[in-house]
Design a protein around this motif. Structure first.
Motif, short mmCIF file in Angstrom:
data_model
loop_
_atom_site.label_atom_id
_atom_site.label_comp_id
_atom_site.label_asym_id
_atom_site.label_seq_id
_atom_site.Cartn_x
_atom_site.Cartn_y
_atom_site.Cartn_z
N SER A 1 0.84 -1.19 0.00
CA SER A 1 0.00 0.00 0.00
C SER A 1 0.88 1.25 0.00
O SER A 1 1.94 1.28 0.62
CB SER A 1 -0.91 0.00 1.23
N SER A 2 0.43 2.29 -0.68
CA SER A 2 1.17 3.55 -0.69
C SER A 2 0.77 4.45 0.48
O SER A 2 1.42 5.46 0.73
CB SER A 2 0.94 4.28 -2.02
N SER A 3 -0.26 4.07 1.20
CA SER A 3 -0.70 4.83 2.36
C SER A 3 0.17 4.50 3.57
O SER A 3 0.46 3.34 3.84
CB SER A 3 -2.16 4.48 2.67
N ARG A 4 0.62 5.51 4.30
CA ARG A 4 1.54 5.31 5.42
C ARG A 4 1.00 4.32 6.45
O ARG A 4 1.73 3.48 6.95
CB ARG A 4 1.82 6.67 6.07
N ARG A 5 -0.27 4.38 6.75
CA ARG A 5 -0.84 3.51 7.78
C ARG A 5 -1.03 2.07 7.32
O ARG A 5 -1.23 1.18 8.14
CB ARG A 5 -2.17 4.08 8.27
N GLN B 1 1.61 -3.64 4.59
CA GLN B 1 0.90 -4.74 3.95
C GLN B 1 0.54 -4.37 2.52
O GLN B 1 0.64 -3.22 2.12
CB GLN B 1 -0.34 -5.11 4.76
N GLY B 2 0.15 -5.38 1.77
CA GLY B 2 -0.25 -5.16 0.39
C GLY B 2 -1.07 -6.33 -0.12
O GLY B 2 -1.25 -7.33 0.58
N ILE B 3 -1.55 -6.17 -1.34
CA ILE B 3 -2.45 -7.16 -1.94
C ILE B 3 -1.74 -7.84 -3.11
O ILE B 3 -1.06 -7.18 -3.89
CB ILE B 3 -3.75 -6.49 -2.40
N LEU B 4 -1.94 -9.15 -3.20
CA LEU B 4 -1.35 -9.90 -4.30
C LEU B 4 -2.45 -10.44 -5.21
O LEU B 4 -3.61 -10.57 -4.83
CB LEU B 4 -0.50 -11.06 -3.77
N GLY B 5 -2.05 -10.72 -6.42
CA GLY B 5 -2.90 -11.39 -7.40
C GLY B 5 -2.08 -12.45 -8.10
O GLY B 5 -0.87 -12.31 -8.27
N ILE B 6 -2.74 -13.51 -8.51
CA ILE B 6 -2.03 -14.62 -9.15
C ILE B 6 -2.95 -15.26 -10.19
O ILE B 6 -4.18 -15.31 -10.00
CB ILE B 6 -1.56 -15.65 -8.11
N SER B 7 -2.37 -15.72 -11.27
CA SER B 7 -3.14 -16.45 -12.28
C SER B 7 -2.23 -17.43 -12.99
O SER B 7 -1.05 -17.16 -13.21
CB SER B 7 -3.76 -15.48 -13.30
#
Length: 169
Positions: free
Chosen positions: A77-81, A85-91
């Motif tokens: 995430s680009s948000s400081r708070r 963490q971040g989100i993944l995608g897979i295919s």
């Protein structure tokens, strides 16, 4: 067993990534929130998406004989708070399912994330009808964090839950 290789995406992969996503959206339309006709990124837009991941994210490609058969992307995430963490995608293309491609892509992501001191949590969303995907994520230590009930309405009029899964690294 079929040999495949995993490598980092390059900007020059943009057109192949678009073709890959259109392929997987077409062959498994009930597993994705985007319909193939809604996926309208230009090559230039896809190139920018790849560049944006190079700074602090990760895009891995799975190939056999230089043919793209799977991909995984992650961006914190680009948000400081929420930057921990971040989100993944897979295919993975259906004809290559079951060869361990998803396992290798996610294992490499987990190894990369563990080396990144700013990352603490990886998150993904998966439709409740994607049993193979859910099995893979649980096998690699992801846990269900929540559900958005009847969140997606499929083309046949049925609904699926959107399962939010995570793993702390």
């Amino acid at each position: 067993m079929t040999e495949f290789k995993i490598r980092h995406a390059k900007v020059s992969d943009a057109a192949n990534l678009i073709a890959h996503m259109k392929h997987v959206f077409t062959e498994n339309p009930s597993f994705y929130g985007t319909a193939v006709e809604e996926f309208t990124l230009s090559v230039r837009e896809e190139e920018e998406w790849i560049k944006n991941h190079h700074a602090d994210g990760l895009i891995l490609l799975a190939e056999i004989d230089e043919q793209l058969i799977g991909m995984m992307h992650f961006k914190p995430s680009s948000s400081r708070r929420f930057a921990h963490q971040g989100i993944l995608g897979i295919s993975v293309k259906e004809s290559y399912a079951g060869l361990g491609i998803g396992t290798r892509l996610l294992t490499q992501l987990l190894d990369w994330a563990k080396k990144n001191p700013n990352l603490e949590k990886l998150t993904l969303e998966v439709f409740s009808n994607n049993e193979r995907g859910i099995h893979l994520y649980k096998k690699l230590g992801f846990q269900e964090e929540g559900r958005l009930l009847r969140n997606a309405k499929l083309d046949d009029g049925t609904y699926v839950d959107d399962i939010i899964m995570c793993q702390f690294v």
